[in-house]
Design a protein around this motif. Structure first.
Motif, mmCIF file in Angstrom:
data_model
loop_
_atom_site.group_PDB
_atom_site.id
_atom_site.type_symbol
_atom_site.label_atom_id
_atom_site.label_comp_id
_atom_site.label_asym_id
_atom_site.label_seq_id
_atom_site.Cartn_x
_atom_site.Cartn_y
_atom_site.Cartn_z
ATOM 1 N N GLN A 478 0.749 -1.263 0.020
ATOM 2 C CA GLN A 478 -0.038 -0.076 -0.010
ATOM 3 C C GLN A 478 0.767 1.274 0.196
ATOM 4 O OE1 GLN A 478 -2.567 0.567 3.422
ATOM 5 N NE2 GLN A 478 -3.602 2.039 2.572
ATOM 6 N N ARG A 479 2.040 1.125 0.914
ATOM 7 C CA ARG A 479 2.875 2.516 0.783
ATOM 8 C C ARG A 479 3.581 2.613 -0.399
ATOM 9 N NH1 ARG A 479 4.790 3.846 6.903
ATOM 10 N NH2 ARG A 479 2.840 3.863 7.902
ATOM 11 N N TYR A 480 3.958 1.635 -0.866
ATOM 12 C CA TYR A 480 5.114 1.458 -1.932
ATOM 13 C C TYR A 480 4.532 0.567 -3.298
ATOM 14 C CZ TYR A 480 7.616 2.727 2.196
ATOM 15 O OH TYR A 480 8.076 3.302 3.698
ATOM 16 N N ALA A 481 3.829 1.280 -3.937
ATOM 17 C CA ALA A 481 3.039 0.443 -4.935
ATOM 18 C C ALA A 481 4.180 -0.210 -6.210
ATOM 19 C CB ALA A 481 2.268 1.301 -5.616
ATOM 20 N N PHE A 482 5.278 0.562 -6.070
ATOM 21 C CA PHE A 482 6.323 0.096 -7.179
ATOM 22 C C PHE A 482 7.138 -1.487 -6.854
ATOM 23 C CE2 PHE A 482 8.079 3.375 -4.493
ATOM 24 C CZ PHE A 482 9.027 2.783 -3.693
ATOM 25 N N LEU A 483 6.701 -1.692 -5.537
ATOM 26 C CA LEU A 483 7.757 -2.708 -5.058
ATOM 27 C C LEU A 483 7.217 -4.149 -5.607
ATOM 28 C CD1 LEU A 483 8.036 -2.412 -1.027
ATOM 29 C CD2 LEU A 483 9.664 -1.810 -3.005
ATOM 30 N N GLU A 484 8.166 -4.946 -6.193
ATOM 31 C CA GLU A 484 7.909 -6.309 -6.541
ATOM 32 C C GLU A 484 8.535 -7.364 -5.580
ATOM 33 O OE1 GLU A 484 9.397 -7.277 -10.536
ATOM 34 O OE2 GLU A 484 9.449 -5.008 -10.944
ATOM 35 N N PHE A 485 7.594 -8.342 -4.952
ATOM 36 C CA PHE A 485 7.585 -9.109 -4.036
ATOM 37 C C PHE A 485 8.470 -10.528 -4.727
ATOM 38 C CE2 PHE A 485 5.725 -6.291 -1.603
ATOM 39 C CZ PHE A 485 6.301 -5.932 -0.436
ATOM 40 N N VAL A 486 9.480 -11.041 -4.018
ATOM 41 C CA VAL A 486 9.890 -12.355 -4.574
ATOM 42 C C VAL A 486 10.085 -13.208 -3.558
ATOM 43 C CG1 VAL A 486 11.719 -13.636 -5.992
ATOM 44 C CG2 VAL A 486 11.045 -11.094 -6.531
ATOM 45 N N GLU A 487 9.285 -14.311 -3.428
ATOM 46 C CA GLU A 487 9.358 -15.438 -2.545
ATOM 47 C C GLU A 487 10.845 -16.091 -2.558
ATOM 48 O OE1 GLU A 487 7.455 -16.071 -0.252
ATOM 49 O OE2 GLU A 487 5.462 -15.280 -0.890
ATOM 50 N N CYS A 488 11.630 -16.148 -1.472
ATOM 51 C CA CYS A 488 13.065 -16.371 -1.797
ATOM 52 C C CYS A 488 13.234 -16.974 -0.409
ATOM 53 C CB CYS A 488 13.843 -15.157 -1.961
ATOM 54 S SG CYS A 488 15.493 -15.714 -2.427
ATOM 55 N N ALA A 489 13.789 -18.214 -0.256
ATOM 56 C CA ALA A 489 14.354 -18.617 0.743
ATOM 57 C C ALA A 489 15.365 -18.285 1.215
ATOM 58 C CB ALA A 489 14.206 -20.284 0.781
ATOM 59 N N GLU A 490 15.832 -18.192 2.824
ATOM 60 C CA GLU A 490 17.193 -17.680 3.053
ATOM 61 C C GLU A 490 18.443 -18.418 2.554
ATOM 62 O OE1 GLU A 490 19.336 -16.073 7.258
ATOM 63 O OE2 GLU A 490 17.335 -16.863 7.061
ATOM 64 N N GLY A 491 19.139 -17.931 2.019
ATOM 65 C CA GLY A 491 20.354 -18.693 1.329
ATOM 66 C C GLY A 491 20.216 -18.862 0.022
ATOM 67 N N ALA A 492 19.084 -18.478 -0.664
ATOM 68 C CA ALA A 492 18.879 -18.846 -1.955
ATOM 69 C C ALA A 492 19.694 -17.963 -2.879
ATOM 70 C CB ALA A 492 17.373 -18.531 -2.387
ATOM 71 N N GLU A 493 19.837 -17.997 -4.384
ATOM 72 C CA GLU A 493 20.298 -17.306 -5.105
ATOM 73 C C GLU A 493 19.762 -16.331 -5.612
ATOM 74 O OE1 GLU A 493 23.253 -15.595 -6.771
ATOM 75 O OE2 GLU A 493 23.745 -17.720 -6.414
ATOM 76 N N LEU A 494 19.860 -14.837 -5.222
ATOM 77 C CA LEU A 494 19.255 -13.780 -5.626
ATOM 78 C C LEU A 494 19.430 -13.227 -7.176
ATOM 79 C CD1 LEU A 494 19.858 -11.818 -2.329
ATOM 80 C CD2 LEU A 494 18.217 -13.366 -2.727
#
Length: 604
Positions: A478-494
């Motif tokens: 709601q605050r930052y409509a430009f954000l894209e969220f990516v499900e990513c487990a800790e330690g995964a290759e970003l």
């Protein structure tokens, strides 16, 4: 068409043996000047034409060699000097010659302004040069002496690459003067008599006979005292005595002879210098402050194009911690440009940065933290700040950081709209990691948007979700409509989620406080350094304030990238990657960072 007589130009650093060579040339019949500058060590044996010495001191800083005068103005003044010098040489029926250490960094200027010349390069081992400078105690310390010597030699040799020169080995001149002088006369085409040759040989002082004076200033003072007594209406010895007494911190006599100079009469510039010296001497003599301030103000009223009086007043109020008054005078001093027509500026750094430095300290003292922070950063970007002052300014800059952090913590509604509606560059991706604490993610975003002046150049803002709650994610969307969220487990290759060439990873828990064109600077450095795959935000990958700015000797520069440092250590904090180079890198050892600390790691 008359061809100008070539000027014989003796080139070498301070204490590089140029005075000895110039003295030899004088005895061989070369006109080195019509009136010579005086020197602490050698009186008139500097063999530097007085008018040219004044011009060199005005045009170039000592010992840094920074050009202080407009290049066109310098060219005109050099050309005028050369015309007069050649005329004097013709009248005297002698060859024209000249010597001054600053000419090493002015070779390109004199080649253009003087026409034909014959460079005489004086060679002496730099270690010997620095040893002589150490004995004299010139400038701040041995490091500065060594850097000045290296800079002058390098500038001279670079400018003369491919130019025919006559070379003189100074140590050889002292050990075998007859041989060297015969060779020098022959290479210059000088027709000399036996008497001239003998006088030139006798003028060379062997190394073992160089005098070691305890207080060489006293010899000059005694000389000018005698001259002032024999000719009391001559302003020159009075002027010299006033300056010499000031240099040796005899401020009572400095004031006395400055007042005497005003009584005798001098041109406007020297009258101003005498008035300034009176005020400065009164300040050192613990005269009541209002009398001192009045003396400073009288000097400024006489010559309002000079900043030194305001600077002196600002310094007093700063030291007294009366920052509001100090700010007013420092701000006024900083607004006055270096006077184009004045030829004697004892401390040009006042115009370049010292007045701004005082303004920054006073601004911080009265709570003008954004201004103080900005002024300090402007100073740290300059190439002419001595290292000790650079570190002090970096510490002063950090005093304002808490206020800057507070200002960047607020939600930037207008900036968010600019990012949403502005042009987007798909080649740039900014990423961060979000944990279960959404306010921490928002704090990083707020500070980055406040500080990244060119945030509209970012194509994608990715949030790698390492456990953000559904409610927290909804608030962030709601605050930052430009954000894209990516499900990513800790330690995964970003890296797999990044498209485009440039990837700025903000990591987790960081707060920015310094306004900057981050995208422009970081991409410019990557463009300028083909082997660099990563550019870190913070110098030394610092996680907290360090009060450090990279020394000028260690930095590189690019027009859009500013100052930066190459490092063999990969940054763990916020950094930008060139993704293509990152993918090809076999060993991650070519990295860089910006030149200061611009964000801090906050506790989780």
């Amino acid at each position: 068409m008359t061809v100008a007589e070539p000027i014989i130009v003796v080139l070498g650093p301070w204490c590089g043996g140029t005075s000895a060579v110039a003295k030899v040339l004088h005895h061989l019949g070369v006109l080195m000047g019509t009136r010579f500058d005086v020197g602490v060590r050698e009186l008139d044996d500097t063999w530097e034409d007085a008018d040219l010495s004044v011009l060199c001191r005005r045009a170039f800083s000592e010992p840094g060699g920074q050009l202080l005068m407009d290049a066109h103005t310098l060219k005109v003044k050099l050309r005028d000097w050369a015309v007069n010098h050649r005329r004097a040489a013709r009248i005297a029926e002698r060859r024209p010659g000249v010597k001054h250490p600053a000419l090493c960094i002015a070779v390109d200027h004199i080649l253009e302004a003087w026409g034909p010349l014959i460079p005489v390069v004086v060679e002496r081992p730099p270690a010997n040069v620095v040893a002589s400078l150490n004995r004299l105690g010139w400038w701040t310390d041995e490091k500065e002496r060594a850097e000045s010597t290296a800079r002058l030699i390098a500038a001279r040799d670079l400018a003369l690459a491919g130019v025919a020169t006559v070379r003189v080995d100074f140590e050889e001149l002292r050990s075998a003067p007859g041989t060297v002088i015969r060779r020098l006369a022959g290479e210059l085409g000088l027709e000399i008599t036996d008497a001239q040759f003998d006088a030139a040989v006798s003028s060379v002082v062997p190394a073992a006979d160089v005098p070691r004076e305890v207080d060489p200033h006293q010899r000059l003072i005694q000389r000018f005292l005698a001259e002032a007594e024999s000719n009391p209406d001559d302003p020159l010895p009075v002027h010299m005595l006033a300056q010499l007494y000031f240099n040796v911190q005899d401020f009572a006599n400095a004031r006395r002879y400055s007042e005497r100079l005003i009584e005798i009469g001098a041109d406007d510039e020297n009258t101003f210098l005498a008035m300034l010296r009176i005020a400065q001497s009164m300040d050192k003599l613990d005269t009541p402050w209002l009398d001192v301030q009045d003396a400073y103000m009288q000097a400024w009223e006489f010559r309002p194009t000079r900043a030194e009086p305001f600077y002196g007043i600002a310094r007093h109020y700063n030291i007294a911690r009366r920052h509001r008054l100090g700010y007013l005078f420092a701000e006024r001093a900083a607004q006055i440009p270096l006077p184009a027509d004045d030829m004697v500026i004892h401390d040009p750094a006042i115009y370049a940065w010292r007045a701004i430095d005082e303004q920054a300290v006073c601004a911080s003292g009265i709570g003008k933290h954004p201004e103080a922070f900005d002024l300090c950063r402007r100073l740290l970007g300059r190439p002419d700040i001595p290292d000790d002052d650079r570190n002090r300014i970096a510490v002063n800059r950090d005093v304002s950081v808490p206020a800057m952090l507070e200002a960047t913590s607020l939600y930037p509604e207008t900036l968010v709209r600019n990012v949403i509606n502005g042009p987007r560059d798909s080649d740039v991706t900014v990423s961060m990691i979000a944990g279960p604490d959404w306010p921490a993610t928002a704090a990083t975003l707020n500070s980055f948007l406040h500080c990244c002046i060119d945030a509209t150049k970012v194509g994608r803002f990715l949030v790698f979700d390492h456990g953000e709650t559904q409610g927290g994610r909804a608030i962030l969307r709601q605050r930052y409509a430009f954000l894209e969220f990516v499900e990513c487990a800790e330690g995964a290759e970003l890296r797999e989620s990044i498209r485009g060439r440039y990837w700025l990873d903000l990591d987790q828990g960081w707060r920015f406080f310094a306004p900057e064109n981050y995208i422009t600077r970081l991409t410019a450095i990557l463009d300028a350094e083909p082997e660099v795959f990563q550019v870190g935000i913070n110098l030394n990958d610092a996680t907290s304030l360090s009060g450090v700015s990279a020394p000028e000797t260690s930095v590189r520069r690019t027009p859009d990238g500013g100052r930066y440092v190459l490092t063999g250590v990969m940054a763990d904090g916020p950094a930008m990657y060139d993704t293509g180079r990152l993918d090809r890198a076999e060993s991650l050892d070519v990295a860089a960072t910006l030149d200061e600390v611009l964000c801090i790691k906050c506790a989780d």
